[in-house]
Write an enzyme that holds these catalytic residues in place. Sequence first.
Site, short mmCIF file in Angstrom:
data_model
loop_
_atom_site.label_atom_id
_atom_site.label_comp_id
_atom_site.label_asym_id
_atom_site.label_seq_id
_atom_site.Cartn_x
_atom_site.Cartn_y
_atom_site.Cartn_z
N PHE A 79 0.80 -1.23 0.00
CA PHE A 79 0.00 0.00 0.00
C PHE A 79 0.84 1.28 0.00
O PHE A 79 0.29 2.38 -0.01
CB PHE A 79 -0.96 0.02 1.20
CG PHE A 79 -0.26 -0.07 2.54
CD1 PHE A 79 0.30 1.05 3.14
CD2 PHE A 79 -0.17 -1.29 3.20
CE1 PHE A 79 0.94 0.96 4.37
CE2 PHE A 79 0.46 -1.39 4.43
CZ PHE A 79 1.02 -0.25 5.02
N THR A 114 -5.50 2.52 14.56
CA THR A 114 -5.21 2.86 13.16
C THR A 114 -6.39 2.52 12.26
O THR A 114 -6.74 3.29 11.37
CB THR A 114 -3.93 2.12 12.69
OG1 THR A 114 -2.85 2.48 13.56
CG2 THR A 114 -3.58 2.49 11.27
N HIS A 123 -2.38 11.17 11.98
CA HIS A 123 -1.20 10.35 12.28
C HIS A 123 -0.68 10.77 13.64
O HIS A 123 -0.68 11.96 13.97
CB HIS A 123 -0.10 10.59 11.24
CG HIS A 123 1.24 10.07 11.67
ND1 HIS A 123 1.62 8.76 11.48
CD2 HIS A 123 2.26 10.67 12.33
CE1 HIS A 123 2.83 8.59 12.00
NE2 HIS A 123 3.24 9.73 12.51
N ARG A 150 -1.77 8.72 21.19
CA ARG A 150 -2.27 7.57 20.43
C ARG A 150 -3.66 7.15 20.93
O ARG A 150 -4.52 6.77 20.15
CB ARG A 150 -1.30 6.39 20.54
CG ARG A 150 0.07 6.64 19.95
CD ARG A 150 0.13 6.55 18.48
NE ARG A 150 -0.13 5.20 18.00
CZ ARG A 150 -0.10 4.85 16.73
NH1 ARG A 150 0.17 5.75 15.81
NH2 ARG A 150 -0.34 3.62 16.37
N ARG A 201 -10.53 8.96 15.62
CA ARG A 201 -10.87 8.04 14.53
C ARG A 201 -12.21 7.35 14.76
O ARG A 201 -12.96 7.10 13.81
CB ARG A 201 -9.75 7.02 14.33
CG ARG A 201 -8.48 7.65 13.78
CD ARG A 201 -7.38 6.64 13.67
NE ARG A 201 -6.17 7.20 13.12
CZ ARG A 201 -4.95 6.88 13.54
NH1 ARG A 201 -4.79 6.00 14.52
NH2 ARG A 201 -3.89 7.44 12.98
#
Length: 152
Positions: free
Chosen positions: A60, A94, A118, A88, A105
């Site tokens: 990717f 992720t 990120h 985080r 997220r």
Amino acid sequence: MSNQEQTFIAVKPDGVQRGLVGNIISRFENRGFKLVAMKLTQPGQAHLEKHYEDLNTKPFFAGLIKYMNSGPICAMVWEGKDAVKTGRTILGATNPLASAPGTIRGDFALDMGRNVCHGSDSVENAKKEIALWFKPEELNQWNHHSAAWIFE
């Protein structure tokens, strides 16, 4: 304050395009972190390849670089207690579908390829990423007067 550290956080092109920068900044400020550097930038392919060099053998990789080069990125350095680990946690997993509600997220993303932001995954990587994205003179040293009301 113990465990004082810095972390690199970037709002990716999808987050910038969707107008999420202010909301993401608010999440870190509300948690008690201090913003020490920020810029809106389009760094280019070579810079992005250096940033993601640990992923250059992944299938990717080319798509990731193309996506990250598709629009502006809001690059930031946040400072505070356990900034990397807590940063985080604020971002979430992720894969947005594995992210808890209340994380960035978990609240704003559905697809791993468009996961909004990120965050450095270790103190060592935070130092490398900060040095890649910011000159030392771009890191502002200032007194966070509310820190006494946040930390013992």
